[in-house]
Design an enzyme around this catalytic site. Structure first.
Site, PDB file in Angstrom:
ATOM      1  N   TYR A  69      -0.739  -0.250 -10.947  1.00 26.33           N
ATOM      2  CA  TYR A  69      -1.074  -1.616 -10.985  1.00 26.33           C
ATOM      3  C   TYR A  69      -2.500  -1.831 -11.390  1.00 26.33           C
ATOM      4  CZ  TYR A  69       3.426  -2.118  -8.710  1.00 26.33           C
ATOM      5  OH  TYR A  69       4.752  -1.939  -8.652  1.00 26.33           O
TER       6      TYR A  69
ATOM      7  N   CYS B  78       0.216   7.719 -10.625  1.00 27.97           N
ATOM      8  CA  CYS B  78      -0.001   6.410  -9.500  1.00 27.97           C
ATOM      9  C   CYS B  78      -1.697   6.064  -9.736  1.00 27.97           C
ATOM     10  CB  CYS B  78       0.282   6.938  -8.148  1.00 27.97           C
ATOM     11  SG  CYS B  78       0.355   5.629  -6.931  1.00 27.97           S
TER      12      CYS B  78
ATOM     13  N   GLU C 166       4.019   4.483 -10.975  1.00 26.38           N
ATOM     14  CA  GLU C 166       3.668   3.334 -10.066  1.00 26.38           C
ATOM     15  C   GLU C 166       2.132   3.176 -10.325  1.00 26.38           C
ATOM     16  OE1 GLU C 166       6.176   2.552  -6.491  1.00 26.38           O
ATOM     17  OE2 GLU C 166       4.297   3.136  -5.822  1.00 26.38           O
TER      18      GLU C 166
ATOM     19  N   TYR D  49       1.064  -1.304   0.014  1.00 26.74           N
ATOM     20  CA  TYR D  49       0.059  -0.088   0.036  1.00 26.74           C
ATOM     21  C   TYR D  49       0.776   1.369  -0.052  1.00 26.74           C
ATOM     22  CZ  TYR D  49      -3.955  -3.053   0.742  1.00 26.74           C
ATOM     23  OH  TYR D  49      -4.597  -4.282   0.535  1.00 26.74           O
ATOM     24  N   SER D  50       0.534   2.051  -0.770  1.00 25.97           N
ATOM     25  CA  SER D  50       1.275   3.627  -0.852  1.00 25.97           C
ATOM     26  C   SER D  50       1.018   4.245   0.357  1.00 25.97           C
ATOM     27  CB  SER D  50       0.914   4.391  -2.283  1.00 25.97           C
ATOM     28  OG  SER D  50       1.048   3.699  -3.431  1.00 25.97           O
TER      29      SER D  50
HETATM   30  C1  LIG Z   1       3.103  -0.616  -5.021  1.00 23.36           C
HETATM   31  C2  LIG Z   1       1.416  -1.103  -4.755  1.00 23.36           C
HETATM   32  C3  LIG Z   1       0.964   0.062  -3.899  1.00 23.36           C
HETATM   33  C4  LIG Z   1      -0.402   0.060  -3.838  1.00 23.36           C
HETATM   34  N1  LIG Z   1      -1.262   0.752  -3.177  1.00 23.36           N
HETATM   35  C5  LIG Z   1      -2.521   0.817  -2.922  1.00 23.36           C
HETATM   36  C6  LIG Z   1      -2.961   1.787  -2.195  1.00 23.36           C
HETATM   37  O1  LIG Z   1      -2.438   2.596  -1.770  1.00 23.36           O
HETATM   38  N2  LIG Z   1      -4.525   1.520  -1.803  1.00 23.36           N
HETATM   39  C7  LIG Z   1      -5.127   0.432  -2.356  1.00 23.36           C
HETATM   40  O2  LIG Z   1      -6.329   0.504  -1.911  1.00 23.36           O
HETATM   41  N3  LIG Z   1      -4.568  -0.880  -2.976  1.00 23.36           N
HETATM   42  C8  LIG Z   1      -3.281  -0.478  -3.178  1.00 23.36           C
HETATM   43  N4  LIG Z   1      -2.338  -1.239  -3.996  1.00 23.36           N
HETATM   44  C9  LIG Z   1      -3.157  -2.679  -4.380  1.00 23.36           C
HETATM   45  C10 LIG Z   1      -3.206  -3.544  -2.880  1.00 23.36           C
HETATM   46  O3  LIG Z   1      -1.780  -4.063  -2.888  1.00 23.36           O
HETATM   47  C11 LIG Z   1      -4.203  -4.653  -3.198  1.00 23.36           C
HETATM   48  O4  LIG Z   1      -3.696  -5.403  -4.433  1.00 23.36           O
HETATM   49  C12 LIG Z   1      -5.715  -4.599  -2.997  1.00 23.36           C
HETATM   50  O5  LIG Z   1      -5.798  -3.860  -1.858  1.00 23.36           O
HETATM   51  C13 LIG Z   1      -6.255  -5.738  -3.372  1.00 23.36           C
HETATM   52  O6  LIG Z   1      -5.738  -6.885  -2.203  1.00 23.36           O
HETATM   53  P1  LIG Z   1      -6.876  -7.636  -1.487  1.00 23.36           P
HETATM   54  O7  LIG Z   1      -5.858  -8.604  -0.747  1.00 23.36           O
HETATM   55  O8  LIG Z   1      -7.965  -7.058  -1.024  1.00 23.36           O
HETATM   56  O9  LIG Z   1      -7.471  -8.544  -2.660  1.00 23.36           O
HETATM   57  P2  LIG Z   1      -6.822  -9.987  -3.198  1.00 23.36           P
HETATM   58  O10 LIG Z   1      -7.373 -10.868  -2.081  1.00 23.36           O
HETATM   59  O11 LIG Z   1      -5.525 -10.097  -3.197  1.00 23.36           O
HETATM   60  O12 LIG Z   1      -7.474 -10.296  -4.328  1.00 23.36           O
HETATM   61  C14 LIG Z   1      -7.143  -9.500  -5.361  1.00 23.36           C
HETATM   62  C15 LIG Z   1      -7.422 -10.620  -6.488  1.00 23.36           C
HETATM   63  O13 LIG Z   1      -8.788 -10.693  -7.066  1.00 23.36           O
HETATM   64  C16 LIG Z   1      -8.932 -10.929  -8.177  1.00 23.36           C
HETATM   65  N5  LIG Z   1      -9.966  -9.847  -8.769  1.00 23.36           N
HETATM   66  C17 LIG Z   1      -9.974  -8.492  -8.237  1.00 23.36           C
HETATM   67  N6  LIG Z   1     -10.872  -7.906  -8.774  1.00 23.36           N
HETATM   68  C18 LIG Z   1     -11.540  -8.922  -9.754  1.00 23.36           C
HETATM   69  C19 LIG Z   1     -12.676  -8.654 -10.570  1.00 23.36           C
HETATM   70  N7  LIG Z   1     -13.114  -7.353 -10.749  1.00 23.36           N
HETATM   71  N8  LIG Z   1     -13.156  -9.615 -11.123  1.00 23.36           N
HETATM   72  C20 LIG Z   1     -12.263 -11.051 -10.894  1.00 23.36           C
HETATM   73  N9  LIG Z   1     -11.267 -11.032 -10.287  1.00 23.36           N
HETATM   74  C21 LIG Z   1     -10.865  -9.885  -9.484  1.00 23.36           C
HETATM   75  C22 LIG Z   1      -7.804 -10.783  -8.820  1.00 23.36           C
HETATM   76  O14 LIG Z   1      -7.186 -11.975  -9.411  1.00 23.36           O
HETATM   77  C23 LIG Z   1      -6.750 -10.013  -7.988  1.00 23.36           C
HETATM   78  O15 LIG Z   1      -5.371 -10.392  -8.032  1.00 23.36           O
HETATM   79  C24 LIG Z   1      -1.162  -1.096  -4.101  1.00 23.36           C
HETATM   80  C25 LIG Z   1      -0.405  -2.098  -4.789  1.00 23.36           C
HETATM   81  C26 LIG Z   1       0.838  -1.852  -5.430  1.00 23.36           C
HETATM   82  C27 LIG Z   1       1.706  -3.045  -6.172  1.00 23.36           C
HETATM   83  N1  LIG Z   2       1.703   2.738  -5.965  1.00 23.05           N
HETATM   84  C1  LIG Z   2       0.675   2.004  -6.509  1.00 23.05           C
HETATM   85  O1  LIG Z   2       1.093   1.185  -7.501  1.00 23.05           O
HETATM   86  C2  LIG Z   2      -0.746   2.125  -6.247  1.00 23.05           C
HETATM   87  C3  LIG Z   2      -1.182   3.048  -5.436  1.00 23.05           C
HETATM   88  C4  LIG Z   2      -2.556   3.077  -5.069  1.00 23.05           C
HETATM   89  C5  LIG Z   2      -3.545   2.431  -5.731  1.00 23.05           C
HETATM   90  N2  LIG Z   2      -3.079   1.483  -6.767  1.00 23.05           N
HETATM   91  C6  LIG Z   2      -3.943   0.999  -7.804  1.00 23.05           C
HETATM   92  O2  LIG Z   2      -4.716   1.937  -8.259  1.00 23.05           O
HETATM   93  C7  LIG Z   2      -5.885   1.527  -8.372  1.00 23.05           C
HETATM   94  C8  LIG Z   2      -6.826   2.639  -8.104  1.00 23.05           C
HETATM   95  O3  LIG Z   2      -8.359   1.995  -8.005  1.00 23.05           O
HETATM   96  P1  LIG Z   2      -9.514   2.681  -7.260  1.00 23.05           P
HETATM   97  O4  LIG Z   2     -10.398   1.553  -7.207  1.00 23.05           O
HETATM   98  O5  LIG Z   2      -9.071   3.464  -6.061  1.00 23.05           O
HETATM   99  O6  LIG Z   2      -9.947   3.757  -8.408  1.00 23.05           O
HETATM  100  P2  LIG Z   2     -11.571   4.398  -8.805  1.00 23.05           P
HETATM  101  O7  LIG Z   2     -12.227   4.674  -7.376  1.00 23.05           O
HETATM  102  O8  LIG Z   2     -12.326   3.110  -9.468  1.00 23.05           O
HETATM  103  O9  LIG Z   2     -11.248   5.198  -9.781  1.00 23.05           O
HETATM  104  C9  LIG Z   2     -10.492   5.091 -10.598  1.00 23.05           C
HETATM  105  C10 LIG Z   2     -10.783   6.142 -12.071  1.00 23.05           C
HETATM  106  O10 LIG Z   2      -9.975   5.738 -13.053  1.00 23.05           O
HETATM  107  C11 LIG Z   2     -10.893   5.817 -14.172  1.00 23.05           C
HETATM  108  N3  LIG Z   2     -10.366   4.673 -15.125  1.00 23.05           N
HETATM  109  C12 LIG Z   2     -10.628   3.758 -15.555  1.00 23.05           C
HETATM  110  N4  LIG Z   2     -10.037   3.276 -16.509  1.00 23.05           N
HETATM  111  C13 LIG Z   2      -9.064   4.309 -16.826  1.00 23.05           C
HETATM  112  C14 LIG Z   2      -8.141   4.490 -17.972  1.00 23.05           C
HETATM  113  N5  LIG Z   2      -7.986   3.544 -18.914  1.00 23.05           N
HETATM  114  N6  LIG Z   2      -7.497   5.453 -18.007  1.00 23.05           N
HETATM  115  C15 LIG Z   2      -7.839   6.748 -17.188  1.00 23.05           C
HETATM  116  N7  LIG Z   2      -8.854   6.208 -16.276  1.00 23.05           N
HETATM  117  C16 LIG Z   2      -9.434   5.360 -15.898  1.00 23.05           C
HETATM  118  C17 LIG Z   2     -12.180   5.277 -13.602  1.00 23.05           C
HETATM  119  O11 LIG Z   2     -13.400   5.616 -14.480  1.00 23.05           O
HETATM  120  P3  LIG Z   2     -14.448   4.453 -14.779  1.00 23.05           P
HETATM  121  O12 LIG Z   2     -14.415   3.472 -13.331  1.00 23.05           O
HETATM  122  O13 LIG Z   2     -15.792   5.418 -14.629  1.00 23.05           O
HETATM  123  O14 LIG Z   2     -14.297   3.785 -15.924  1.00 23.05           O
HETATM  124  C18 LIG Z   2     -12.303   5.970 -12.413  1.00 23.05           C
HETATM  125  O15 LIG Z   2     -12.864   7.380 -12.632  1.00 23.05           O
HETATM  126  C19 LIG Z   2      -6.110  -0.032  -7.744  1.00 23.05           C
HETATM  127  O16 LIG Z   2      -6.114  -0.831  -8.789  1.00 23.05           O
HETATM  128  C20 LIG Z   2      -4.995   0.086  -6.949  1.00 23.05           C
HETATM  129  O17 LIG Z   2      -4.521  -1.298  -6.689  1.00 23.05           O
HETATM  130  C21 LIG Z   2      -1.894   1.655  -7.107  1.00 23.05           C
END
Ligand SMILES: Cc1cc2nc3c(=O)[nH]c(=O)nc-3n(C[C@H](O)[C@H](O)[C@H](O)COP(=O)(O)OP(=O)(O)OC[C@H]3O[C@@H](n4cnc5c(N)ncnc54)[C@H](O)[C@@H]3O)c2cc1C
Ligand SMILES: NC(=O)c1ccc[n+]([C@@H]2O[C@H](COP(=O)([O-])OP(=O)(O)OC[C@H]3O[C@@H](n4cnc5c(N)ncnc54)[C@H](OP(=O)(O)O)[C@@H]3O)[C@@H](O)[C@H]2O)c1
Length: 364
Positions: free
Chosen positions: A364, A322, A362, A145-146
């Site tokens: 994902y 991000c 960053e 998590y960021s």
């Molecule tokens: C560097 C980094 C930073 C991140 N920062 C954040 C952050 O700040 N905040 C945040 O909320 N998350 C962040 N994430 C994402 C976070 O790490 C988790 O992946 C996320 O919270 C989901 O984990 P979980 O254990 O709840 O789900 P899990 O139990 O791990 O389940 C996830 C899995 O469910 C499946 N899945 C998910 N959606 C669907 C779908 N619609 N249909 C079918 N299958 C699906 C996929 O196989 C997926 O891999 C970050 C990820 C990375 C790599």
């Molecule tokens: N450090 C990291 O890598 C990091 C940190 C934090 C979060 N994450 C990841 O970031 C994601 C955030 O998801 P969330 O559920 O919080 O977001 P969310 O609330 O669903 O918001 C995402 C927004 O992006 C839009 N969107 C969808 N597809 C897009 C595209 N191709 N280009 C631009 N915008 C698009 C969505 O629009 P519509 O839904 O209306 O299509 C929505 O407005 C998660 O997958 C999380 O794992 C990564």
């Protein structure tokens, strides 16, 4: 380096209809949350970092290759202090839903105690190990998590770390509702509960060293986390060795206005530093551009295309992206079009920017 949090007067929930409302006010001596938790801290002692440099003597040979001078604040960054086998066990101090009840999905802001033992920088991430075991009876794997707080933390004492977490719930092919393991563990955490923390990790998203830099932040959803951390350092804190005087420009994409994250904080920052902070929202399910296209973050950026391209020509402009993976291609497409107008190949140019630490991704 010494720093203090200044009167941030922050309210976390985004909209009026958010039920678990919790107003946080950060003052130098005291932080209070309206949900009943009151913490007093001596922040004067917080945030001190000693940097130790080697002193060269005449007997030492001059190195043949000078070390790369990083444009990002990498000196003394700690990674992997806590590993999954021996995580730090913090306590949940606060957990608050920050999206409105009618938003599609829930996002929570949470604060954990670290007692200063998890020494992170703005832009890093931590790992969380959910309680319980997986289907094979093994402990759950960590999820990253960021970090959503500045290094000083939301209480200004360098003793907490905050996250912004979206609760993952989806329907699988069999029509069953599936809850993500770690996000649900985190969003359900109650104040006082233990939480296993690993890390910190990551250097890609560290802030620029230059306090006069232009910092363009591109976030979708919870991708806002590292930028909240940057912006608190820039606009809510006082540091002896850092006073932001550049331009911070945030683009945030969310589905609905009820899912806007930290909007009240950003409004306050704009009031404090109107010359130094710009924010543009892309609300995909409520807004469209002139062509009637869905307002994604890249659609909003396109409205400022010329300005963004001019900014990118400066060598102290830093772009950070991000959130959702899909955003990267959309943003690349915009940049490729702009670059082509100047006869520049975007793929090649992006490589140069990345090498110079000016294009940081960053997703994902
Ligand atoms: C560097 C980094 C930073 C991140 N920062 C954040 C952050 O700040 N905040 C945040 O909320 N998350 C962040 N994430 C994402 C976070 O790490 C988790 O992946 C996320 O919270 C989901 O984990 P979980 O254990 O709840 O789900 P899990 O139990 O791990 O389940 C996830 C899995 O469910 C499946 N899945 C998910 N959606 C669907 C779908 N619609 N249909 C079918 N299958 C699906 C996929 O196989 C997926 O891999 C970050 C990820 C990375 C790599
Ligand atoms: N450090 C990291 O890598 C990091 C940190 C934090 C979060 N994450 C990841 O970031 C994601 C955030 O998801 P969330 O559920 O919080 O977001 P969310 O609330 O669903 O918001 C995402 C927004 O992006 C839009 N969107 C969808 N597809 C897009 C595209 N191709 N280009 C631009 N915008 C698009 C969505 O629009 P519509 O839904 O209306 O299509 C929505 O407005 C998660 O997958 C999380 O794992 C990564």
């Amino acid at each position: 380096m010494a720093a203090t949090a200044v009167n941030a007067a922050v309210s976390l929930p985004a909209t009026k209809s958010s039920n678990l409302r919790s107003n946080a006010t950060v003052f130098p001596e005291k932080v209070s949350f309206s949900k009943g938790l009151v913490c007093s801290r001596n922040v004067r002692g917080g945030g001190k970092v000693l940097s130790i440099r080697a002193v060269s003597t005449e007997a030492e040979a001059t190195p043949a290759i000078a070390p790369k001078a990083h444009k990002k604040n990498e000196e003394g960054v700690i990674v992997n202090k806590f590993k999954p086998k021996d995580p730090y066990v913090g306590k949940c101090l606060l957990n608050s839903k920050i999206t409105a009840d009618d938003a599609p999905g829930e996002t929570w802001h949470m604060v954990f105690s670290t007692e200063g033992e998890v020494p992170y920088r703005e832009g890093q991430s931590i790992g969380i190990i959910a309680d319980g075991v997986d289907k094979n009876g093994k402990p759950h794997k960590l999820r990253l998590y960021s970090i959503a707080s500045s290094a000083l933390g939301d209480f200004g004492d360098s003793k907490t770390v905050s996250l912004c977490v979206k609760r993952l719930i989806y329907t699988n092919e069999q029509g069953e509702t599936v809850k993500g393991v770690c996000s649900n563990f985190l969003c359900d955490l109650k104040p006082g509960a233990d939480v296993k923390i690993t890390g910190p990790v990551g250097k890609e998203m560290l802030m620029p060293v230059d306090p006069n830099a232009t910092v363009i932040m591109l976030a979708t959803g919870t991708g806002i986390a590292p930028f909240r951390s940057f912006l608190w350092k820039m606009f809510f804190e006082k540091h002896e060795d850092y006073k932001f005087n550049g331009l911070a420009w945030l683009f945030l994409g969310v589905p609905t206005s009820s899912s806007l994250l930290y909007k009240d904080e950003f409004t306050k920052m704009q009031e404090r530093a109107p010359e130094n902070f710009k924010v543009d929202y892309a609300i995909s399910r409520e807004q469209a551009n002139e062509a009637g296209e869905k307002m994604y973050i890249q659609t909003r950026m396109a409205q400022y295309a010329e300005e963004l391209w001019e900014l990118l020509k400066k060598d102290n402009t830093f772009v950070y992206m991000c959130g959702l993976k899909g955003m990267e291609k959309g943003i690349d497409d915009i940049m490729a079009g702009l670059a082509a107008r100047d006869g520049i190949d975007w793929v090649e140019h992006k490589r140069t920017l990345k090498k110079a630490e000016q294009w940081n991704v960053e997703v994902y």
